[in-house]
Design an enzyme around this catalytic site. Sequence first.
Site, mmCIF file in Angstrom:
data_model
loop_
_atom_site.group_PDB
_atom_site.id
_atom_site.type_symbol
_atom_site.label_atom_id
_atom_site.label_comp_id
_atom_site.label_asym_id
_atom_site.label_seq_id
_atom_site.Cartn_x
_atom_site.Cartn_y
_atom_site.Cartn_z
ATOM 1 N N LEU A 229 38.669 64.620 55.716
ATOM 2 C CA LEU A 229 40.076 64.286 55.535
ATOM 3 C C LEU A 229 40.445 64.151 54.063
ATOM 4 O O LEU A 229 39.847 63.339 53.346
ATOM 5 C CB LEU A 229 40.401 62.987 56.284
ATOM 6 C CG LEU A 229 41.839 62.480 56.167
ATOM 7 C CD1 LEU A 229 42.810 63.489 56.756
ATOM 8 C CD2 LEU A 229 41.977 61.128 56.849
ATOM 9 N N ASP A 230 41.419 64.968 53.627
ATOM 10 C CA ASP A 230 41.954 64.915 52.261
ATOM 11 C C ASP A 230 40.868 65.057 51.197
ATOM 12 O O ASP A 230 40.954 64.473 50.117
ATOM 13 C CB ASP A 230 42.731 63.605 52.046
ATOM 14 C CG ASP A 230 43.950 63.516 52.955
ATOM 15 O OD1 ASP A 230 44.568 64.564 53.197
ATOM 16 O OD2 ASP A 230 44.247 62.413 53.425
ATOM 17 N N GLU A 231 39.845 65.853 51.497
ATOM 18 C CA GLU A 231 38.753 66.052 50.546
ATOM 19 C C GLU A 231 38.547 67.524 50.218
ATOM 20 O O GLU A 231 37.551 67.875 49.592
ATOM 21 C CB GLU A 231 37.452 65.459 51.108
ATOM 22 C CG GLU A 231 37.479 63.953 51.322
ATOM 23 C CD GLU A 231 37.484 63.162 50.013
ATOM 24 O OE1 GLU A 231 37.173 63.762 48.963
ATOM 25 O OE2 GLU A 231 37.815 61.971 50.054
#
Length: 286
Positions: A229-231
């Site tokens: 997530l969001d990486e």
Amino acid sequence: MTTDTATHYCLNLACGSARGQVAAVSQLLDAHGAYIEQFSVFDDHTTERFYVRGVFSLRTEVQELRHAFGALAHTFPAAQWQVHDLAEPTKVLIMVSKFDHCLRELIAQWRRGELKMNIVGIVSNHPDLANIAHAEGLPYHHLPITADTKPAQEAKLERLIADTGAEFVVLARYMQVLSEDLCQRLHGRVINIHHSFLPGFKGGRPYQQAFDRGVKLIGATAHFATTDLDEGPIIEQSVERVDHADTPQHLSQAGRLVESLVLSRALRFVLERRVFINGMKTVVLR
């Protein structure tokens, strides 16, 4: 050379580093009558990967050049390459929830011809923004989702992507996390905007978190969506200066502006074929 009647193409190449690659590529283009207008390269010494973006015009058919370049690329280590016709708009599917600022900016730039794309549809898990799509003459697909219906909803989404031929999916503040399987199948094709200069302030109420911490800079990050997530690999980022007098509402307003700017800029880089995924980061050739 006058290029008014010529067709413009973009060559993208990513391969293992080796001597003589720039010369080989430029000589092949020249041998097939290509007029090189832009030529950018980057050799990443840490990964030993070599990246090329070249824009050229051509008055003859491109198939012979493609065939010849395929043979040349076969001699480069682990080569991945494409030749794109820049006259053909890229098909893009946009996904939203209830926030409209990123969607409106993308549509405005598309209408002005600043984003060379064909918006094949707008998908949302809510009906709220259907009026924007209808006003622009764009298909709107309401695909509601719950924890129980997520597999079925994503199956419908995948069919829509296939049916429309969308090459890229833009999460323009789509407030749902794509499943791990879907992220893997769409690797390198999903562009997300995050309300932070990553890493930082993940999860809900990001501007309240920023206010509580007394930040002096807020920002936004556009990146490729991955199973983490969001990486995902970062495409573009920007920040806006704020101070102690700004309320969470002021921060949110500033944040919306920078989110719209960063997402549209990242999408433009992708549409102009400037972006290469390089492990957990990107190479953006200017």
